[in-house]
Motif scaffolding. Structure first.
Motif, PDB file in Angstrom:
ATOM      1  N   ALA A   1      19.907  53.290  29.112  1.00 27.41           N
ATOM      2  CA  ALA A   1      20.599  53.978  28.019  1.00 27.41           C
ATOM      3  C   ALA A   1      20.606  55.463  28.335  1.00 27.41           C
ATOM      4  O   ALA A   1      19.641  56.000  28.893  1.00 27.41           O
ATOM      5  N   ASP A   2      21.688  56.120  27.951  1.00 31.63           N
ATOM      6  CA  ASP A   2      21.824  57.557  28.182  1.00 31.63           C
ATOM      7  C   ASP A   2      20.714  58.288  27.427  1.00 31.63           C
ATOM      8  O   ASP A   2      20.614  58.186  26.201  1.00 31.63           O
ATOM      9  N   LYS A   3      19.877  59.041  28.165  1.00 30.07           N
ATOM     10  CA  LYS A   3      18.751  59.739  27.530  1.00 30.07           C
ATOM     11  C   LYS A   3      19.204  60.907  26.655  1.00 30.07           C
ATOM     12  O   LYS A   3      18.424  61.454  25.884  1.00 30.07           O
ATOM     13  N   GLY A   4      20.476  61.272  26.739  1.00 25.98           N
ATOM     14  CA  GLY A   4      21.007  62.301  25.867  1.00 25.98           C
ATOM     15  C   GLY A   4      21.365  61.774  24.494  1.00 25.98           C
ATOM     16  O   GLY A   4      21.689  62.550  23.590  1.00 25.98           O
ATOM     17  N   LYS A   5      21.320  60.462  24.331  1.00 26.88           N
ATOM     18  CA  LYS A   5      21.599  59.836  23.040  1.00 26.88           C
ATOM     19  C   LYS A   5      20.277  59.518  22.341  1.00 26.88           C
ATOM     20  O   LYS A   5      19.197  59.660  22.919  1.00 26.88           O
ATOM     21  N   SER A   6      20.378  59.103  21.082  1.00 24.43           N
ATOM     22  CA  SER A   6      19.139  58.908  20.311  1.00 24.43           C
ATOM     23  C   SER A   6      19.179  57.610  19.516  1.00 24.43           C
ATOM     24  O   SER A   6      20.242  57.028  19.278  1.00 24.43           O
ATOM     25  N   ASN A   7      17.983  57.189  19.120  1.00 21.33           N
ATOM     26  CA  ASN A   7      17.800  56.047  18.212  1.00 21.33           C
ATOM     27  C   ASN A   7      18.387  54.752  18.743  1.00 21.33           C
ATOM     28  O   ASN A   7      18.885  53.917  17.986  1.00 21.33           O
ATOM     29  N   ASN A   8      18.317  54.555  20.042  1.00 23.24           N
ATOM     30  CA  ASN A   8      18.744  53.284  20.612  1.00 23.24           C
ATOM     31  C   ASN A   8      17.548  52.335  20.683  1.00 23.24           C
ATOM     32  O   ASN A   8      16.433  52.733  21.011  1.00 23.24           O
ATOM     33  N   THR A   9      17.819  51.057  20.363  1.00 22.84           N
ATOM     34  CA  THR A   9      16.756  50.064  20.230  1.00 22.84           C
ATOM     35  C   THR A   9      17.032  48.875  21.129  1.00 22.84           C
ATOM     36  O   THR A   9      18.166  48.377  21.195  1.00 22.84           O
ATOM     37  N   LEU A  10      15.982  48.417  21.799  1.00 26.49           N
ATOM     38  CA  LEU A  10      16.064  47.251  22.673  1.00 26.49           C
ATOM     39  C   LEU A  10      15.167  46.163  22.087  1.00 26.49           C
ATOM     40  O   LEU A  10      13.970  46.381  21.877  1.00 26.49           O
ATOM     41  N   ASN A  11      15.762  44.999  21.782  1.00 25.48           N
ATOM     42  CA  ASN A  11      15.043  43.915  21.109  1.00 25.48           C
ATOM     43  C   ASN A  11      14.972  42.684  22.004  1.00 25.48           C
ATOM     44  O   ASN A  11      15.985  42.257  22.573  1.00 25.48           O
ATOM     45  N   PHE A  12      13.776  42.084  22.096  1.00 24.77           N
ATOM     46  CA  PHE A  12      13.578  40.866  22.886  1.00 24.77           C
ATOM     47  C   PHE A  12      13.153  39.730  21.961  1.00 24.77           C
ATOM     48  O   PHE A  12      12.292  39.906  21.089  1.00 24.77           O
ATOM     49  N   SER A  13      13.721  38.549  22.184  1.00 20.30           N
ATOM     50  CA  SER A  13      13.299  37.347  21.471  1.00 20.30           C
ATOM     51  C   SER A  13      13.361  36.172  22.427  1.00 20.30           C
ATOM     52  O   SER A  13      13.941  36.260  23.514  1.00 20.30           O
ATOM     53  N   GLY A  14      12.759  35.068  22.030  1.00 17.22           N
ATOM     54  CA  GLY A  14      12.739  33.905  22.908  1.00 17.22           C
ATOM     55  C   GLY A  14      11.818  34.117  24.095  1.00 17.22           C
ATOM     56  O   GLY A  14      10.803  34.806  24.008  1.00 17.22           O
ATOM     57  N   VAL A  15      12.190  33.549  25.236  1.00 18.68           N
ATOM     58  CA  VAL A  15      11.397  33.641  26.469  1.00 18.68           C
ATOM     59  C   VAL A  15      12.232  34.360  27.522  1.00 18.68           C
ATOM     60  O   VAL A  15      13.335  33.906  27.869  1.00 18.68           O
TER      61      VAL A  15
ATOM     62  N   THR B   1      24.068  51.718  27.785  1.00 15.18           N
ATOM     63  CA  THR B   1      24.384  52.300  26.487  1.00 15.18           C
ATOM     64  C   THR B   1      24.691  53.772  26.643  1.00 15.18           C
ATOM     65  O   THR B   1      23.876  54.523  27.188  1.00 15.18           O
ATOM     66  N   GLY B   2      25.871  54.181  26.144  1.00 19.95           N
ATOM     67  CA  GLY B   2      26.272  55.571  26.231  1.00 19.95           C
ATOM     68  C   GLY B   2      26.519  56.192  24.881  1.00 19.95           C
ATOM     69  O   GLY B   2      27.240  57.185  24.771  1.00 19.95           O
ATOM     70  N   ALA B   3      25.930  55.630  23.811  1.00 17.45           N
ATOM     71  CA  ALA B   3      26.091  56.152  22.458  1.00 17.45           C
ATOM     72  C   ALA B   3      24.745  56.082  21.754  1.00 17.45           C
ATOM     73  O   ALA B   3      23.762  55.563  22.295  1.00 17.45           O
ATOM     74  N   SER B   4      24.704  56.600  20.537  1.00 11.96           N
ATOM     75  CA  SER B   4      23.465  56.580  19.749  1.00 11.96           C
ATOM     76  C   SER B   4      23.482  55.421  18.744  1.00 11.96           C
ATOM     77  O   SER B   4      24.537  54.856  18.434  1.00 11.96           O
ATOM     78  N   ASN B   5      22.285  55.088  18.262  1.00  9.28           N
ATOM     79  CA  ASN B   5      22.124  54.064  17.221  1.00  9.28           C
ATOM     80  C   ASN B   5      22.663  52.702  17.643  1.00  9.28           C
ATOM     81  O   ASN B   5      23.227  51.955  16.836  1.00  9.28           O
ATOM     82  N   VAL B   6      22.465  52.374  18.892  1.00 10.78           N
ATOM     83  CA  VAL B   6      22.907  51.087  19.432  1.00 10.78           C
ATOM     84  C   VAL B   6      21.716  50.139  19.493  1.00 10.78           C
ATOM     85  O   VAL B   6      20.606  50.533  19.857  1.00 10.78           O
ATOM     86  N   SER B   7      21.963  48.874  19.157  1.00 11.28           N
ATOM     87  CA  SER B   7      20.944  47.832  19.294  1.00 11.28           C
ATOM     88  C   SER B   7      21.385  46.860  20.381  1.00 11.28           C
ATOM     89  O   SER B   7      22.477  46.282  20.302  1.00 11.28           O
ATOM     90  N   VAL B   8      20.548  46.702  21.390  1.00 11.29           N
ATOM     91  CA  VAL B   8      20.793  45.716  22.433  1.00 11.29           C
ATOM     92  C   VAL B   8      19.756  44.611  22.268  1.00 11.29           C
ATOM     93  O   VAL B   8      18.550  44.875  22.212  1.00 11.29           O
ATOM     94  N   ASN B   9      20.229  43.366  22.169  1.00  8.36           N
ATOM     95  CA  ASN B   9      19.367  42.227  21.887  1.00  8.36           C
ATOM     96  C   ASN B   9      19.366  41.268  23.069  1.00  8.36           C
ATOM     97  O   ASN B   9      20.431  40.843  23.530  1.00  8.36           O
TER      98      ASN B   9
END
Length: 721
Positions: free
Chosen positions: A240-254, A215-223
């Motif tokens: 994710a680029d640490k210079g960006k902000s509000n990035n979210t990583l979501n896990f579901s399932g197994v 991820t090289g942008a802000s406000n990105v959701s990776v699922n």
């Protein structure tokens, strides 16, 4: 009809039933007991020709830097190629008999990395095969087989996209482990999903430390959903680029992530780098084993990190990294109801004396634990520096900090402070086990806090002050008996003397269960137990003592959910174990009692009953249907008398005779000449479990001498439920 009496004699007619008896389901006079008992993903197959993608798709130019030596910092320079979203050089040739438009229903089907790139560059779908608008649908791509790619491949995701591996693999074939990720998100606000995908096999066990998606942008959701990752070299799943902000990583399932588990790989990294929020969805399970030998931590966020475990989620990480968190400020764990967090510092991937929660021990880690949630933080490498670690627990399960194994001889903790706050309603204890195996316990009543002493301790555990291991029950049925007897097992308590215990039980027709989160509804159980007005189908009982047996009576025959717990009180302090559940079946028992006999006299045409206390009574624990099925003439009955439904004026030797069964709001009438109709008796503990019986009818004939009649009645009794 008025009949002339020729002789001054009272004419008596007698109607007799057999002696007192019980009636079964199938015959007239038996009592019967029933036997006592106690108590995925689908693959989408396509036989059509795989879609053909153009071979002259434009190569996306990426500027990346591959170092010749491993570092603890990963960086990436990318160009935003979102302008290539639609173009004549990125077209997909769809097989004529396969409709594909990139919707969830009709995903693009791909078999090669070139096809994958072309599909990613397609426009977001606007309608499905029937023309329905799908503006909210992501671009959806589905694998038909395993796909390989090289270090020269880099695909830009610029719109909401779902890539479904359909349980196939995405395999990296190059030997450069510091190159950019294959999949890159450089547009803010985009949601990118990878699901049902495998990474790494025996032929291609490597990847790049920019992760499976970067991820090289802000406000990105990776699922991430149902992903298996087995990588030796270049083992870092998420960047994710640490210079960006509000990035979210979501896990579901197994999900399973194995990062250089045998410690043989190079270019290893963190499990997650650059994200500020990680969410583990309710009921998900994510397992991480990180034994890579390069990066210093498991998590390297852009600033502070918040890790959220949804209800009943499990996150289990085994690591040998010196730090859990690196380069951050303060960090937060939020553990949902019945969720489980485990951080096991077990691999000795680095030498030296460093073993810390944070790279800077002055920083604070906060752990908020909801009802039934638990955490297990263990070290098997060397003593652990907790820094400042605050646990806020709301009627949680066990929160444990401990040394495991025998790799080091000294205490579990090298430094730090550990504070527990009881934010719930129950009483808890902090149990400590010293290096000399001496146990000590301190009670923590709500809303108080306790700071544990770490000196010379191997285990420090925050746990309920009392507990049980389960509840069991059995049923007992008979005449006017239908009950469940319940008991709890495995009771233990660390409460001091003076506390008063009682065991509480709730029996319900319905299950107290949160199906969305796969957990018992603890609050609902407690509310209904305490309520003076119980919901329909719920009964409760409390028994004195910590092992009191509870008996719940007058239960309808069916399967029940039985719940039990122990509660203790001392003044205004209250402690309760969680509710436990079992199931108990109450079998059907059918027994019906009739009056000894019914009699009548007829001094004139009208019939008079000999008594007023004739009854038919249910001793059953289930509704019973009673039918008069046969009438036979008994011994001594005058053969000249004929049973009829009705008669006309001037008839001779005709008798209308009915049995009237009267309930509170309804009647059943059986005509002995032509019996029909069914009487429903409720279980013995409910209204209308018995009916008053009487005889009605009339006689047409002479009254100059006595005539006796005797009829035998056969009833059928059946369960009506």
């Amino acid at each position: 009809m008025i009949k002339k009496i020729l002789l001054p004699f009272i004419i008596v007619y007698c109607f007799v039933l057999p002696p007192p008896m019980y009636a079964s389901e199938s015959s007239t006079v038996v009592s019967s007991d029933s036997a006592l008992s106690s108590g995925e993903n689908s693959s989408e197959d396509s036989t059509s020709e795989a879609p053909s993608l153009s071979s002259d798709s434009k190569v996306l130019e990426e500027a990346t830097t591959d170092s010749s030596s491993s570092t603890d910092s990963t960086s990436i320079s990318t160009s935003d190629n979102s302008a290539e979203e639609v173009g004549t050089e990125n077209t997909i040739n769809i097989a004529a008999d396969v409709f594909q438009n990139g919707t969830t229903t009709y995903p693009y089907l791909v078999s090669t990395s070139a096809e994958l790139k072309a599909a990613i560059n397609q426009a977001k779908p606007t309608s499905d095969a029937t023309g329905n608008i799908t503006k909210n649908d992501p671009l959806t791509i589905k694998f038909l087989t395993d796909i390989t790619y090289t270090s020269s491949d880099a695909f830009i995701i610029s719109k909401n996209t779902v890539i479904d591996g359909d349980n196939h693999s995405l395999l990296y074939t190059s030997a450069s482990y510091g190159t950019s990720s294959l999949l890159q998100v450089n547009t803010g606000g985009v949601s990118a999903t990878i699901k049902n995908m495998n990474y790494g096999n025996s032929t291609y066990p490597n990847n790049t430390y920019y992760g499976i998606i970067s991820t090289g942008a802000s406000n990105v959701s990776v699922n991430i959903e149902n992903v298996t990752y087995n990588i030796t070299n270049g083992a870092q799943p998420f960047y994710a680029d640490k210079g960006k902000s509000n990035n979210t990583l979501n896990f579901s399932g197994v999900n399973t992530f194995n990062q250089s588990v045998d410690a043989s790989g190079s270019y290893g990294g963190e499990f997650v780098e650059g994200y500020s929020t990680i969410n583990f969805a309710a009921n998900s399970t994510t397992t991480v084993k990180n034994n890579s030998g390069d990066a210093w931590a498991d998590f390297w966020p852009s600033s502070s990190m918040t890790i959220n475990l949804g209800d009943n989620a499990t996150f289990d990480m085994t690591s040998g990294k010196p730090y859990v968190f690196y380069g951050t400020n303060n960090n937060i764990f939020n553990i949902g109801e019945n969720a489980k967090l485990a951080i096991r510092k077990s691999y000795a991937s680095r030498t030296g004396s460093i073993n810390q929660i944070n790279d800077n021990s002055s920083r604070t880690t906060t752990m908020n634990v909801a009802s039934g949630g638990s955490a297990d933080i263990t070290t098997g490498i060397k003593p652990l520096d907790l820094g400042t670690f605050n646990v806020n627990a709301t009627d949680s399960g066990t929160v444990n900090f401990a040394k495991t194994g025998s790799n080091f001889a000294n205490q579990a903790f090298s430094s730090g402070t550990l504070k527990f706050t009881n934010a719930g309603t129950n009483v808890y204890q902090v149990l400590s086990t010293s290096t000399s195996n001496t146990n000590s316990s301190s009670i923590v009543t709500p809303p108080n806090s306790l700071t544990a002493s770490l000196t010379n301790q191997n285990i420090i555990s925050y746990q309920p002050a009392m507990s049980i291991s389960g509840v069991s029950g059995s049923s007992n049925v008979g005449d006017k008996k239908s009950q469940i007897t319940a008991s709890v097992s495995g009771f233990s308590s660390s409460l001091p003397s003076g506390w008063v215990y009682q065991t509480e039980y709730l029996v319900s027709k319905k299950r107290y269960y949160n199906s969305a989160n796969n957990i018992l509804d603890q609050s609902g159980l407690t509310t209904d137990f305490k309520s003076s007005t119980k919901p329909s189908g719920v009964k409760t009982v409390a028994a004195s003592g910590s092992g009191g047996v509870g008996t719940i009576n007058d239960l309808l025959a069916m399967n029940y959910y039985v719940y039990g717990r122990v509660t203790a009180t001392s003044g205004s302090n209250i402690a309760s174990t969680p509710w436990y559940e079992t199931q108990v079946d109450v079998p059907k028992h059918t027994a019906t009692v009739f009056s000894n006999s019914l009699g009548f006299t007829s001094p004139g045409s009208k019939i008079l009953n000999d008594a007023t206390d004739y009854r038919i009574v249910s001793y059953s624990n289930t509704p019973t249907a009673i039918s008069l099925t046969r009438v036979t003439t008994g011994d001594g009955s005058d053969e000249s008398i004929q049973l009829v439904d009705s008669f006309s004026v001037g008839s001779e030797n005709l008798l209308t005779l009915n049995v009237l069964a009267k309930l509170s709001n309804s009647n059943t009438i059986w005509s002995l000449a032509n019996p029909t109709g069914t009487l429903i008796l409720q279980p013995y503990f409910e209204t209308d479990s018995s009916a008053a019986l009487s005889l009605t009818g009339a006689y047409a004939g002479h009254f100059n001498h006595i005539k006796n009649v005797n009829y035998l009645l056969d009833f059928t009794i059946q369960n009506s439920s």
